[in-house]
Scaffold this motif. Structure first.
Motif, mmCIF file in Angstrom:
data_model
loop_
_atom_site.group_PDB
_atom_site.id
_atom_site.type_symbol
_atom_site.label_atom_id
_atom_site.label_comp_id
_atom_site.label_asym_id
_atom_site.label_seq_id
_atom_site.Cartn_x
_atom_site.Cartn_y
_atom_site.Cartn_z
ATOM 1 N N HIS A 27 0.972 -1.290 0.081
ATOM 2 C CA HIS A 27 -0.210 0.007 0.085
ATOM 3 C C HIS A 27 0.978 1.377 -0.116
ATOM 4 N N HIS A 28 0.446 2.235 -0.731
ATOM 5 C CA HIS A 28 1.133 3.462 -0.865
ATOM 6 C C HIS A 28 0.286 4.613 -1.167
ATOM 7 N N ARG A 43 -1.279 6.307 -5.859
ATOM 8 C CA ARG A 43 -1.690 5.030 -4.724
ATOM 9 C C ARG A 43 -1.517 3.739 -5.562
ATOM 10 N N VAL A 44 -1.055 2.727 -4.521
ATOM 11 C CA VAL A 44 -0.982 1.414 -5.087
ATOM 12 C C VAL A 44 -1.950 0.877 -3.459
ATOM 13 N N SER A 99 -3.968 -2.658 -7.470
ATOM 14 C CA SER A 99 -3.907 -1.527 -8.673
ATOM 15 C C SER A 99 -3.072 -0.106 -8.237
ATOM 16 N N LEU A 100 -2.331 0.273 -9.128
ATOM 17 C CA LEU A 100 -1.723 1.702 -9.155
ATOM 18 C C LEU A 100 -2.548 2.398 -9.785
ATOM 19 N N VAL A 103 -1.478 -4.038 -11.172
ATOM 20 C CA VAL A 103 -0.042 -4.125 -11.148
ATOM 21 C C VAL A 103 0.393 -5.593 -11.929
ATOM 22 N N VAL A 116 4.649 -1.296 -5.353
ATOM 23 C CA VAL A 116 4.305 -2.055 -6.403
ATOM 24 C C VAL A 116 4.985 -3.393 -6.709
ATOM 25 N N ALA A 155 2.903 -5.577 -4.065
ATOM 26 C CA ALA A 155 1.711 -5.864 -4.870
ATOM 27 C C ALA A 155 1.524 -6.756 -5.917
ATOM 28 N N ARG A 156 2.461 -6.670 -6.707
ATOM 29 C CA ARG A 156 2.942 -7.676 -7.855
ATOM 30 C C ARG A 156 2.899 -9.071 -7.482
#
Length: 157
Positions: free
Chosen positions: A7-8, A65-66, A70-71, A80, A146, A149-150
């Motif tokens: 999360h970002h 946001r991540v 999703s980005l 992602v 990222v 998340a990937r």
């Protein structure tokens, strides 16, 4: 509250000096209307500062946001699983990718007042976009989010 590594969330706010320019724009509006009297002067001050402040606020409202695999960058939403390995760019390399290295087909959310950036290749063969360029004040954190998340994505592989 502790955020997961996948999360970002970052808002690319405009620098403080831009808000000073918005105030100066209001003062300029007031000075232009000074010969017409006090009420037009106040209208120029308030109207000019409000309009300039609105423009600064809208330009500085871009978010990166991540979340949920999703980005999300500005209006774009990219899964992602369609992204490759993120590349953290320092100030000079980010400037190069904003200028002479840039590809016109790339998705770019850039803010010149933000020195760092991340460049992420788009691996989806159906998408003509070669890469995503994102200005960020926290390039390492965005790249790590990222990557995480990937790794967590069911389509990763």
């Amino acid at each position: 509250m502790q955020l997961s590594p996948a999360h970002h969330d970052e808002r690319l706010t405009a620098p403080r000096s831009w808000w000073g320019i918005a105030v100066l724009t209001g003062l300029a509006g007031a000075l232009m209307l000074l010969p017409l009297g006090t009420l037009p002067l106040l209208a120029g001050l308030i109207g000019g500062a409000a309009l300039a402040g609105l423009l600064v606020s809208s330009y500085g409202s871009a978010r990166v946001r991540v979340v949920n695999g999703s980005l999300a960058a500005g209006d774009a939403r990219i899964p992602v699983s369609a992204l490759g390995e993120p590349e953290v760019l320092g100030a000079e390399e980010a400037r190069a990718w904003r200028t002479y290295k840039a590809d016109t087909r790339a998705f770019m959310l850039m803010r010149s007042y933000v020195p760092g950036a991340v460049r992420i290749p788009v691996t989806d063969p159906a998408d003509p976009t070669p890469y995503v360029y994102l200005s960020t004040r926290q390039p390492e954190a965005l790249a790590a989010a990222v990557r995480a998340a990937r790794a967590a994505s069911p389509a990763a592989g």
